[in-house]
Design a protein around this motif. Structure first.
Motif, mmCIF file in Angstrom:
data_model
loop_
_atom_site.group_PDB
_atom_site.id
_atom_site.type_symbol
_atom_site.label_atom_id
_atom_site.label_comp_id
_atom_site.label_asym_id
_atom_site.label_seq_id
_atom_site.Cartn_x
_atom_site.Cartn_y
_atom_site.Cartn_z
ATOM 1 N N GLU A 50 1.042 8.143 3.283
ATOM 2 C CA GLU A 50 1.824 6.992 3.744
ATOM 3 C C GLU A 50 1.905 6.963 5.274
ATOM 4 O O GLU A 50 1.809 5.894 5.891
ATOM 5 C CB GLU A 50 3.240 7.057 3.170
ATOM 6 C CG GLU A 50 3.317 6.884 1.659
ATOM 7 C CD GLU A 50 4.740 7.021 1.161
ATOM 8 O OE1 GLU A 50 5.640 6.405 1.778
ATOM 9 O OE2 GLU A 50 4.964 7.750 0.179
ATOM 10 N N GLN A 51 2.071 8.121 5.870
ATOM 11 C CA GLN A 51 2.168 8.181 7.329
ATOM 12 C C GLN A 51 0.846 7.805 7.997
ATOM 13 O O GLN A 51 0.850 7.134 9.035
ATOM 14 C CB GLN A 51 2.614 9.585 7.761
ATOM 15 C CG GLN A 51 4.050 9.889 7.379
ATOM 16 C CD GLN A 51 4.400 11.348 7.561
ATOM 17 O OE1 GLN A 51 3.559 12.237 7.400
ATOM 18 N NE2 GLN A 51 5.657 11.613 7.898
ATOM 19 N N ARG A 65 2.863 5.968 -2.864
ATOM 20 C CA ARG A 65 4.029 6.706 -3.351
ATOM 21 C C ARG A 65 3.971 6.867 -4.869
ATOM 22 O O ARG A 65 4.287 7.932 -5.403
ATOM 23 C CB ARG A 65 5.303 5.967 -2.942
ATOM 24 C CG ARG A 65 6.562 6.806 -2.986
ATOM 25 C CD ARG A 65 7.689 6.071 -2.289
ATOM 26 N NE ARG A 65 7.344 5.750 -0.902
ATOM 27 C CZ ARG A 65 8.003 4.867 -0.170
ATOM 28 N NH1 ARG A 65 9.042 4.216 -0.685
ATOM 29 N NH2 ARG A 65 7.641 4.644 1.077
ATOM 30 N N ALA A 66 3.542 5.823 -5.548
ATOM 31 C CA ALA A 66 3.446 5.881 -7.005
ATOM 32 C C ALA A 66 2.392 6.886 -7.455
ATOM 33 O O ALA A 66 2.558 7.596 -8.453
ATOM 34 C CB ALA A 66 3.123 4.494 -7.561
ATOM 35 N N LEU A 67 1.290 6.954 -6.702
ATOM 36 C CA LEU A 67 0.220 7.897 -7.034
ATOM 37 C C LEU A 67 0.564 9.322 -6.624
ATOM 38 O O LEU A 67 -0.067 10.273 -7.096
ATOM 39 C CB LEU A 67 -1.081 7.482 -6.344
ATOM 40 C CG LEU A 67 -1.791 6.238 -6.882
ATOM 41 C CD1 LEU A 67 -2.922 5.839 -5.937
ATOM 42 C CD2 LEU A 67 -2.332 6.515 -8.290
ATOM 43 N N GLY A 68 1.538 9.469 -5.733
ATOM 44 C CA GLY A 68 1.857 10.784 -5.212
ATOM 45 C C GLY A 68 0.849 11.240 -4.177
ATOM 46 O O GLY A 68 0.707 12.425 -3.907
ATOM 47 N N GLY A 69 0.127 10.281 -3.589
ATOM 48 C CA GLY A 69 -0.910 10.613 -2.615
ATOM 49 C C GLY A 69 -2.230 9.988 -3.014
ATOM 50 O O GLY A 69 -2.284 9.006 -3.754
ATOM 51 N N VAL A 76 0.833 -1.202 0.000
ATOM 52 C CA VAL A 76 0.000 0.000 0.000
ATOM 53 C C VAL A 76 0.868 1.253 0.000
ATOM 54 O O VAL A 76 0.584 2.223 -0.709
ATOM 55 C CB VAL A 76 -0.958 0.009 1.213
ATOM 56 C CG1 VAL A 76 -1.713 1.334 1.303
ATOM 57 C CG2 VAL A 76 -1.946 -1.141 1.117
ATOM 58 N N SER A 77 1.933 1.232 0.771
ATOM 59 C CA SER A 77 2.828 2.393 0.827
ATOM 60 C C SER A 77 3.428 2.692 -0.543
ATOM 61 O O SER A 77 3.514 3.854 -0.968
ATOM 62 C CB SER A 77 3.950 2.158 1.841
ATOM 63 O OG SER A 77 3.436 1.999 3.139
ATOM 64 N N LEU A 78 3.833 1.641 -1.238
ATOM 65 C CA LEU A 78 4.400 1.825 -2.579
ATOM 66 C C LEU A 78 3.361 2.357 -3.558
ATOM 67 O O LEU A 78 3.660 3.196 -4.413
ATOM 68 C CB LEU A 78 4.984 0.503 -3.088
ATOM 69 C CG LEU A 78 6.254 0.020 -2.366
ATOM 70 C CD1 LEU A 78 6.618 -1.384 -2.823
ATOM 71 C CD2 LEU A 78 7.409 0.988 -2.613
#
Length: 359
Positions: free
Chosen positions: A263-264, A202-206, A197-199
């Motif tokens: 992500e946080q 990150r790929a979506l930029g949010g 999910v974090s990746l």
């Protein structure tokens, strides 16, 4: 009243028609910058009345991915308008739209820079109004809705020396283990961890604005299903339809979540439960929520489809460093807690009582 008039009104609104002219409370920009625009509401007479009555300024903190309209939805459903009517001068910090360019923006920036900067701008504005010189005794009352409350609490804990008198959080999630479906999500993700999910975030930029808007509407699916019937029944009730359209506009203008903050939320708040534990770790920054040392007021609802009553009520046990933690239950929707008829009748009067008790 329904009939042909109701059907005609429904068609008019479905085609994008309006019921009445959109009106917002007049404001003045006192500070500007990327994701840190600060607005002041009220004219000179309102400022003079607040100063003469020794009523501190109020800073409203919106959630991420929500416009400042949540505090000034429409006449009659405007917390800004209400605060002015009770002799207080409200300010709001506007985080603005979030794009892929903001993918590195995390909670650290909001709690150690943006919100403290907004508080400083409010203090300076009030000090200038009072004496033209620095007035170190000026303090600010913070009011925040939903995730805005999380940001406010983290800012206060990160710097207990901020010139803040009190913190009011309305519908703020403080324990994600008590917000469905996150406990189930944690169980399903446990074998593979947080990385997938974090990746993706990150790929979506949010989380892009369109996804946020769809998700919010999904939590209020009953309202969407009942809307045609509501329009037909209230075809001649301009006030009711104006309020409905204001909520629609609010949903349609929700900005997205910045990438790092997303992500946080996923890793720190949901998967690791750090917010509920009272100690949050953002890389080199550790924030202990027991350091929140001002009076706290919390609101929650059993009917809130976004933040459960239990998740909001967790703050009663969380803020051990506060001299006073109060909790009020107002049975309504998430938005209704801050900008609905239940807010007008219950939330706002309780805020008035809380602030008056500190004056």
């Amino acid at each position: 009243m329904g009939g042909l008039d109701g059907v005609a009104t429904l068609i008019h609104l479905v085609r994008g028609g309006e019921v009445a002219e959109t009106r917002k409370t007049p404001h003045t920009v006192i500070a500007d910058g990327p994701h840190r625009r600060v607005l002041r509401y009220g004219d000179d007479a309102a400022r003079a009345a607040a100063r003469d009555g020794s009523r501190p300024p109020v800073l409203l903190i919106p959630p991420l991915a929500v416009s400042t309209d949540c505090y000034d939805l429409t006449p009659g459903l405007s917390l800004v308008e209400h605060l002015l009517a009770t002799g207080r001068v409200p300010y709001v910090v506007d985080f603005g739209d979030m794009t892929r360019e903001d993918r590195d923006l995390g909670f650290e920036e909001f709690v150690t820079d943006i919100v403290p900067g907004a508080i400083s701008a409010v203090v300076a504005d009030r000090a200038d109004d009072e004496s033209g010189d620095e007035a170190p005794n000026v303090e600010v009352d913070l009011i925040a809705w939903s995730l805005g409350g999380t940001i406010g609490f983290l800012a206060l804990a990160a710097d207990p020396g901020l010139p803040v008198r009190s913190m009011t959080a309305v519908g703020t999630p403080l324990d994600y283990d008590r917000v469905p479906p996150y406990p189930l999500v944690k169980t399903l993700m446990k074998p593979i961890g947080t990385a997938p999910v974090s990746l993706a975030l990150r790929a979506l930029g949010g989380i892009p604005a369109p996804l946020v808007q769809v998700a919010y509407r999904g939590t209020a699916w009953q309202r969407e299903l009942k809307k045609p019937g509501y329009i037909i029944r209230n075809a001649h009730d301009t006030e009711a339809l104006t309020r409905m359209k204001a909520i629609d506009r609010f949903q349609e203008t929700m900005p997205g979540y910045p990438g790092r903050a997303s992500e946080q939320m996923w890793e720190n708040f949901i998967m690791r439960g750090e917010l509920a534990s009272g100690v949050v770790h953002f890389d080199d920054l550790t924030i202990d929520l027991s350091k929140v040392g001002v009076p706290v007021q919390l609101f929650g609802s059993h009917r809130d489809a976004i933040v459960s009553w239990e998740a909001a009520h967790h703050g009663v046990d969380l803020f051990t460093g506060s001299p006073r933690v109060e909790f009020t239950t107002v049975e309504t929707s998430h938005l209704g807690l801050i900008a609905g008829t239940a807010a007008v009748e219950q939330t706002w009067p309780r805020i008035d009582e809380f602030l008056a008790g500190l004056d």
